[in-house]
Scaffold this motif. Structure first.
Motif, PDB file in Angstrom:
ATOM      1  N   LYS A 228       0.858  -1.232  -0.012  1.00 23.70           N
ATOM      2  CA  LYS A 228       0.032  -0.057   0.040  1.00 23.70           C
ATOM      3  C   LYS A 228       0.896   1.248   0.132  1.00 23.70           C
ATOM      4  O   LYS A 228       0.632   2.415  -0.674  1.00 23.70           O
ATOM      5  N   ASN A 229       1.912   1.218   0.846  1.00 20.38           N
ATOM      6  CA  ASN A 229       2.648   2.502   1.017  1.00 20.38           C
ATOM      7  C   ASN A 229       4.045   2.037   0.680  1.00 20.38           C
ATOM      8  O   ASN A 229       4.802   1.061   1.244  1.00 20.38           O
ATOM      9  N   LYS A 230       4.850   2.893  -0.406  1.00 18.04           N
ATOM     10  CA  LYS A 230       6.184   2.356  -0.787  1.00 18.04           C
ATOM     11  C   LYS A 230       6.983   2.601   0.331  1.00 18.04           C
ATOM     12  O   LYS A 230       8.180   1.970   0.437  1.00 18.04           O
ATOM     13  N   LYS A 231       7.105   3.739   0.877  1.00 22.00           N
ATOM     14  CA  LYS A 231       7.863   4.233   2.031  1.00 22.00           C
ATOM     15  C   LYS A 231       8.002   3.169   3.271  1.00 22.00           C
ATOM     16  O   LYS A 231       8.799   2.582   3.723  1.00 22.00           O
ATOM     17  N   GLU A 232       6.620   2.524   3.634  1.00 29.39           N
ATOM     18  CA  GLU A 232       6.674   1.715   4.690  1.00 29.39           C
ATOM     19  C   GLU A 232       7.035   0.216   3.957  1.00 29.39           C
ATOM     20  O   GLU A 232       7.818  -0.358   4.767  1.00 29.39           O
ATOM     21  N   TYR A 233       7.121  -0.183   2.754  1.00 32.93           N
ATOM     22  CA  TYR A 233       7.507  -1.354   2.315  1.00 32.93           C
ATOM     23  C   TYR A 233       8.894  -1.191   2.294  1.00 32.93           C
ATOM     24  O   TYR A 233       9.742  -2.070   2.748  1.00 32.93           O
ATOM     25  N   GLU A 234       9.610   0.044   1.898  1.00 36.06           N
ATOM     26  CA  GLU A 234      11.092  -0.102   1.760  1.00 36.06           C
ATOM     27  C   GLU A 234      11.620  -0.009   3.350  1.00 36.06           C
ATOM     28  O   GLU A 234      12.816  -0.616   3.395  1.00 36.06           O
ATOM     29  N   ALA A 235      11.004   0.465   4.233  1.00 39.25           N
ATOM     30  CA  ALA A 235      11.595   0.368   5.704  1.00 39.25           C
ATOM     31  C   ALA A 235      11.477  -1.151   6.030  1.00 39.25           C
ATOM     32  O   ALA A 235      12.424  -1.253   6.785  1.00 39.25           O
ATOM     33  N   SER A 236      10.602  -1.814   5.582  1.00 40.17           N
ATOM     34  CA  SER A 236      10.450  -3.109   6.030  1.00 40.17           C
ATOM     35  C   SER A 236      11.720  -4.046   5.385  1.00 40.17           C
ATOM     36  O   SER A 236      12.078  -4.922   5.998  1.00 40.17           O
ATOM     37  N   VAL A 237      11.949  -3.753   4.028  1.00 41.15           N
ATOM     38  CA  VAL A 237      12.929  -4.437   3.371  1.00 41.15           C
ATOM     39  C   VAL A 237      14.497  -4.114   4.126  1.00 41.15           C
ATOM     40  O   VAL A 237      15.152  -4.880   4.255  1.00 41.15           O
ATOM     41  N   LEU A 238      14.429  -2.827   4.417  1.00 46.99           N
ATOM     42  CA  LEU A 238      15.677  -2.432   5.157  1.00 46.99           C
ATOM     43  C   LEU A 238      15.823  -3.262   6.474  1.00 46.99           C
ATOM     44  O   LEU A 238      16.963  -3.576   6.772  1.00 46.99           O
ATOM     45  N   ARG A 239      14.693  -3.212   7.179  1.00 47.30           N
ATOM     46  CA  ARG A 239      14.863  -4.091   8.270  1.00 47.30           C
ATOM     47  C   ARG A 239      14.948  -5.470   8.156  1.00 47.30           C
ATOM     48  O   ARG A 239      16.040  -6.100   8.855  1.00 47.30           O
ATOM     49  N   ALA A 240      14.625  -6.073   7.151  1.00 47.78           N
ATOM     50  CA  ALA A 240      14.878  -7.499   6.807  1.00 47.78           C
ATOM     51  C   ALA A 240      16.234  -7.713   6.282  1.00 47.78           C
ATOM     52  O   ALA A 240      16.803  -8.951   6.818  1.00 47.78           O
ATOM     53  N   LYS A 241      16.646  -6.669   5.583  1.00 45.53           N
ATOM     54  CA  LYS A 241      18.041  -6.831   5.116  1.00 45.53           C
ATOM     55  C   LYS A 241      19.027  -6.931   6.637  1.00 45.53           C
ATOM     56  O   LYS A 241      19.890  -7.831   6.235  1.00 45.53           O
ATOM     57  N   GLU A 242      18.665  -6.197   7.247  1.00 47.43           N
ATOM     58  CA  GLU A 242      19.908  -5.959   8.323  1.00 47.43           C
ATOM     59  C   GLU A 242      19.694  -7.511   9.314  1.00 47.43           C
ATOM     60  O   GLU A 242      20.529  -8.015   9.734  1.00 47.43           O
ATOM     61  N   ASN A 243      18.362  -8.200   9.335  1.00 49.20           N
ATOM     62  CA  ASN A 243      18.123  -9.302   9.983  1.00 49.20           C
ATOM     63  C   ASN A 243      18.833 -10.349   8.980  1.00 49.20           C
ATOM     64  O   ASN A 243      19.419 -11.349   9.974  1.00 49.20           O
ATOM     65  N   LEU A 244      18.703 -10.275   8.200  1.00 46.00           N
ATOM     66  CA  LEU A 244      19.345 -11.209   7.219  1.00 46.00           C
ATOM     67  C   LEU A 244      20.770 -11.390   7.282  1.00 46.00           C
ATOM     68  O   LEU A 244      21.348 -12.239   7.132  1.00 46.00           O
ATOM     69  N   LEU A 245      21.456 -10.370   7.275  1.00 48.20           N
ATOM     70  CA  LEU A 245      22.902 -10.181   6.872  1.00 48.20           C
ATOM     71  C   LEU A 245      23.291 -10.560   8.715  1.00 48.20           C
ATOM     72  O   LEU A 245      24.303 -11.203   8.518  1.00 48.20           O
ATOM     73  N   ASN A 246      22.647 -10.142   9.402  1.00 46.27           N
ATOM     74  CA  ASN A 246      23.027 -10.725  11.096  1.00 46.27           C
ATOM     75  C   ASN A 246      22.871 -12.160  10.997  1.00 46.27           C
ATOM     76  O   ASN A 246      23.980 -12.941  11.459  1.00 46.27           O
ATOM     77  N   LEU A 247      22.053 -12.883  10.605  1.00 42.71           N
ATOM     78  CA  LEU A 247      21.692 -14.238  10.425  1.00 42.71           C
ATOM     79  C   LEU A 247      23.053 -14.932   9.505  1.00 42.71           C
ATOM     80  O   LEU A 247      23.605 -16.048  10.022  1.00 42.71           O
ATOM     81  N   ILE A 248      23.229 -14.296   8.534  1.00 40.57           N
ATOM     82  CA  ILE A 248      24.200 -14.894   7.795  1.00 40.57           C
ATOM     83  C   ILE A 248      25.634 -14.792   8.495  1.00 40.57           C
ATOM     84  O   ILE A 248      26.506 -15.562   8.282  1.00 40.57           O
ATOM     85  N   ASP A 249      25.887 -13.582   8.980  1.00 37.15           N
ATOM     86  CA  ASP A 249      27.110 -13.528  10.030  1.00 37.15           C
ATOM     87  C   ASP A 249      27.305 -14.458  10.873  1.00 37.15           C
ATOM     88  O   ASP A 249      28.542 -14.903  11.258  1.00 37.15           O
ATOM     89  N   ILE A 250      26.292 -14.812  11.548  1.00 39.88           N
ATOM     90  CA  ILE A 250      25.993 -15.782  12.646  1.00 39.88           C
ATOM     91  C   ILE A 250      26.579 -17.188  12.072  1.00 39.88           C
ATOM     92  O   ILE A 250      27.452 -17.844  12.743  1.00 39.88           O
ATOM     93  N   VAL A 251      25.987 -17.714  10.724  1.00 37.17           N
ATOM     94  CA  VAL A 251      25.846 -18.872  10.405  1.00 37.17           C
ATOM     95  C   VAL A 251      27.424 -18.967   9.786  1.00 37.17           C
ATOM     96  O   VAL A 251      28.023 -20.025   9.722  1.00 37.17           O
TER      97      VAL A 251
END
Length: 251
Positions: A228-251
């Protein structure tokens, strides 16, 4: 039989497994019954994770289209969708086997995430219509440049060759060329175990609502969904990016 509610806080595999097909006595009732589960699955796919390709790429979905087709074994006024690629009757009138849940189906329009069910005699899939690509090694988003239908020739870096010419961006770049996913989404294993491609569920503090739209080139069903909201979607992707990179760093 009542349609089973889909809890999008669950992993995507569980959500897709809880999809039970259309319900109702008439075609109209059966079609209407799909609206709520498709909406829930769209919110899960858009806001609840990404497709990870090894330690190279992560693909975040920004628009998805659903396709649903009931085979002849379904009694009554069944729902048919003859543009569905994977169904009986398209290949020399032979029956085709049902894909396992969460199979990636590559075809002329891009990639589907499938959730067919043989017991229900229906085909169901979600076409990735728009997406964002994160280059995991660079930790930035990719903007792929093209000239017409051909990729622009790119001066390759021997240390890190790329397909075509790409710019790296700090913010998500939405790509609506669904067939271009082939440049990132590859590396499937044939031994049944060690595929480099997997869905990664990522916890989201909230799952925003999505807009319901017609499918591209197939407007007979409003089974397309986008944020619905592009800025809201982009913010969600940026949060997911950090979570994913942290997970990969741990693995």
């Amino acid at each position: 039989m009542k349609i089973k509610e889909i809890d999008i806080s669950e992993p995507l595999r569980v959500c897709l497994g809880n999809f039970t097909g259309a319900r109702g006595k008439t075609r109209e009732e059966r079609e209407c019954s799909l609206s709520e589960p498709f909406m829930a699955l769209a919110r899960k796919m858009i806001y609840g994770g990404c497709i990870r390709v090894g330690k190279e790429y992560a693909i975040f979905i920004s628009k998805v289209e659903f396709y649903y087709h009931e085979e002849e074994e379904v009694p009554g006024d069944r729902l048919t969708d003859d543009i569905v690629y994977h169904r009986n009757g398209r290949f020399r009138k032979r029956k085709v086997p049902y894909f396992p849940i969460m199979t990636l189906h590559s075809h002329w329009s891009g990639f589907d995430i499938t959730f067919e069910k043989e017991a229900g005699h229906y085909r169901a899939s979600a076409l990735i219509r728009q997406y964002v690509v994160l280059d995991i090694q660079e930790r930035r988003f990719i903007k792929l440049r093209t000239s017409g239908k051909e990729l622009i020739e790119f001066k390759r870096n021997e240390e890190y060759p790329l397909v075509g010419e790409a710019d790296f961006q700090d913010t998500p770049v939405i790509d609506d060329r669904s067939t271009y996913l082939q440049y990132y989404l590859n590396g499937f294993s044939m031994d049944g175990d060690n595929s480099r491609v997997e869905w990664c569920d990522i916890d989201n503090p909230k799952y925003p609502q999505v807009n319901k739209v017609s499918r591209k080139n197939a407007p007979e069903h409003e089974w397309g969904f986008i944020f619905k909201n592009k800025k809201e979607y982009e913010a969600s992707v940026l949060r997911a990016k950090e979570n994913l990179l942290n997970l990969i760093d741990i693995v």
